[in-house]
Design a protein around this motif. Sequence first.
Motif, short mmCIF file in Angstrom:
data_model
loop_
_atom_site.label_atom_id
_atom_site.label_comp_id
_atom_site.label_asym_id
_atom_site.label_seq_id
_atom_site.Cartn_x
_atom_site.Cartn_y
_atom_site.Cartn_z
N THR A 1 0.82 -1.22 0.00
CA THR A 1 0.00 0.00 0.00
C THR A 1 0.85 1.27 0.00
OG1 THR A 1 -1.86 -1.09 1.12
CG2 THR A 1 -1.72 1.31 1.27
N GLU A 2 1.84 1.31 0.85
CA GLU A 2 2.66 2.54 0.95
C GLU A 2 3.50 2.78 -0.30
OE1 GLU A 2 6.10 5.00 1.60
OE2 GLU A 2 6.19 2.80 1.45
N ARG B 1 2.96 5.90 -3.21
CA ARG B 1 4.03 6.82 -3.62
C ARG B 1 4.25 6.79 -5.12
NH1 ARG B 1 9.04 4.89 -0.59
NH2 ARG B 1 10.01 6.58 -1.80
N ILE B 2 4.15 5.61 -5.72
CA ILE B 2 4.31 5.51 -7.17
C ILE B 2 3.21 6.28 -7.89
CG2 ILE B 2 4.24 3.91 -9.13
CD1 ILE B 2 5.45 1.79 -7.19
N ASN B 3 1.97 6.08 -7.45
CA ASN B 3 0.86 6.78 -8.08
C ASN B 3 0.98 8.28 -7.93
OD1 ASN B 3 -0.12 4.26 -8.74
ND2 ASN B 3 -1.77 4.27 -7.23
N GLU B 4 1.39 8.73 -6.76
CA GLU B 4 1.56 10.17 -6.55
C GLU B 4 2.64 10.74 -7.47
OE1 GLU B 4 2.43 10.46 -2.41
OE2 GLU B 4 0.31 10.35 -1.78
N ALA B 5 3.71 9.98 -7.67
CA ALA B 5 4.78 10.45 -8.57
C ALA B 5 4.27 10.56 -10.00
CB ALA B 5 5.97 9.50 -8.51
N VAL B 6 3.46 9.59 -10.44
CA VAL B 6 2.91 9.65 -11.80
C VAL B 6 1.98 10.85 -11.93
CG1 VAL B 6 1.45 8.48 -13.48
CG2 VAL B 6 3.14 7.18 -12.20
N LEU C 1 10.86 3.75 -8.52
CA LEU C 1 10.09 3.18 -7.41
C LEU C 1 9.42 1.87 -7.80
CD1 LEU C 1 8.38 6.39 -5.95
CD2 LEU C 1 9.98 4.89 -4.74
N VAL C 2 8.81 1.84 -9.00
CA VAL C 2 8.10 0.62 -9.37
C VAL C 2 9.07 -0.52 -9.64
CG1 VAL C 2 7.98 1.00 -11.89
CG2 VAL C 2 6.12 -0.18 -10.72
#
Length: 391
Positions: A237-238, A242-247, A258-259
């Motif tokens: 989840t964490e 963070r990955i989605n926020e970066a995208v 990150l991914v």
Amino acid sequence: MARLSFEKKRVPGPVAHPAAVPVRVYGAGGASVGGVAVVAAPGEEIQQAVLDHLQRLAISLGAPIRATVQDDRAGCVVPLEVSADGSSRVTGKAVRVAAPEAPEFLHAPRGVFGPAPVMERTGSGAAGPAPVAEVSAPRVPATVEDVPAAVEDAPAAAAGVPAALLGVPAPVVDAPQPLTAAPAPAPKAPAAIAWPTEPAPATTATPTPPRGFDAVAEEVLGDGPVTETVEGAELLTEPMTRINEAVRAGRIEDAAKLVERTVGEASAVLGAGHAEVLHLRELAAYIAYLAGEPVRACRLSLDLARLRRTARDADAAYGNVQSASTAWRAVRDPEEGLRLGRDLIDLWSDLAAEPGPAADDPRPLESARARMLRLTDRASQASRAGEHGAA
């Protein structure tokens, strides 16, 4: 354990279409999309370059994008809607418009150049050199009838006077008349261009659920849970947040790092075939596409499609095939496109021969086969150009 896929995690709902993007096609090799210049690659049609650009916009928005396409060559405006899988449909009727005025630098000169220079008689009976006329248009020799009488009366050559200084009549032309622009040609019929001209018939069928990169984009841009399994929630989840926020922030390079790290950690803990790991690899392929690595994105998606097909998950496999198709269409090198296209179409054909969504929707596969023909032509042209250059 049920396999997880992006297209299974989102319930399809109404998606608000963005405002129509203005598209202008100026000629065979140039256009603009939303004010951004688009140039066709060697051997590529400008229509395909425009559609590919609109497809990338649709992927970045996570929804189909609408555009108004004005083609100056045919004199018509066509409203289109382009989806992230590369498919397009007409949303209204094509409208004819008058041919646009050419840019100012292409206009013919419209001023009057002024009178032609006339030779003046000198005291010795010889005419002086003709003054230089500041005229940009080329001068043409005049006929005998155009020679002024004052020049016809010039005396015979005098001894000791150079021939260049004798009263030889200089070429004289009548003052040019003001030039007028040629009448604008009548607009051609919209059928002369490659844009569709008839809207698709209305349908009451159930909306197609988002698949491929469309489904990934919806999850990245949405606010729902990023995992579905208990072990995935505890572990991922964490980092996935963070990955989605970066995208969403446009930090694609950070998201790619990150991914990649998260896939390695999740594989070590959960196993390479775990549903959450496959889920992460779909996200990795999408981020590779956003990062401008369509070849890598296509290969990652093809690997996932093979795994899904082996597991007899036709829906998820078809979603991965559509992701691979989207990335493949962004590959500009024709030789690389042919190599990837063969793998893509072989797998796609196998899926279409089995019950499932690939068999129910044959048009995208036909479109991919048509692109292979265009790529073959481009590769052949590039090869001939290379041989000619070497010679």
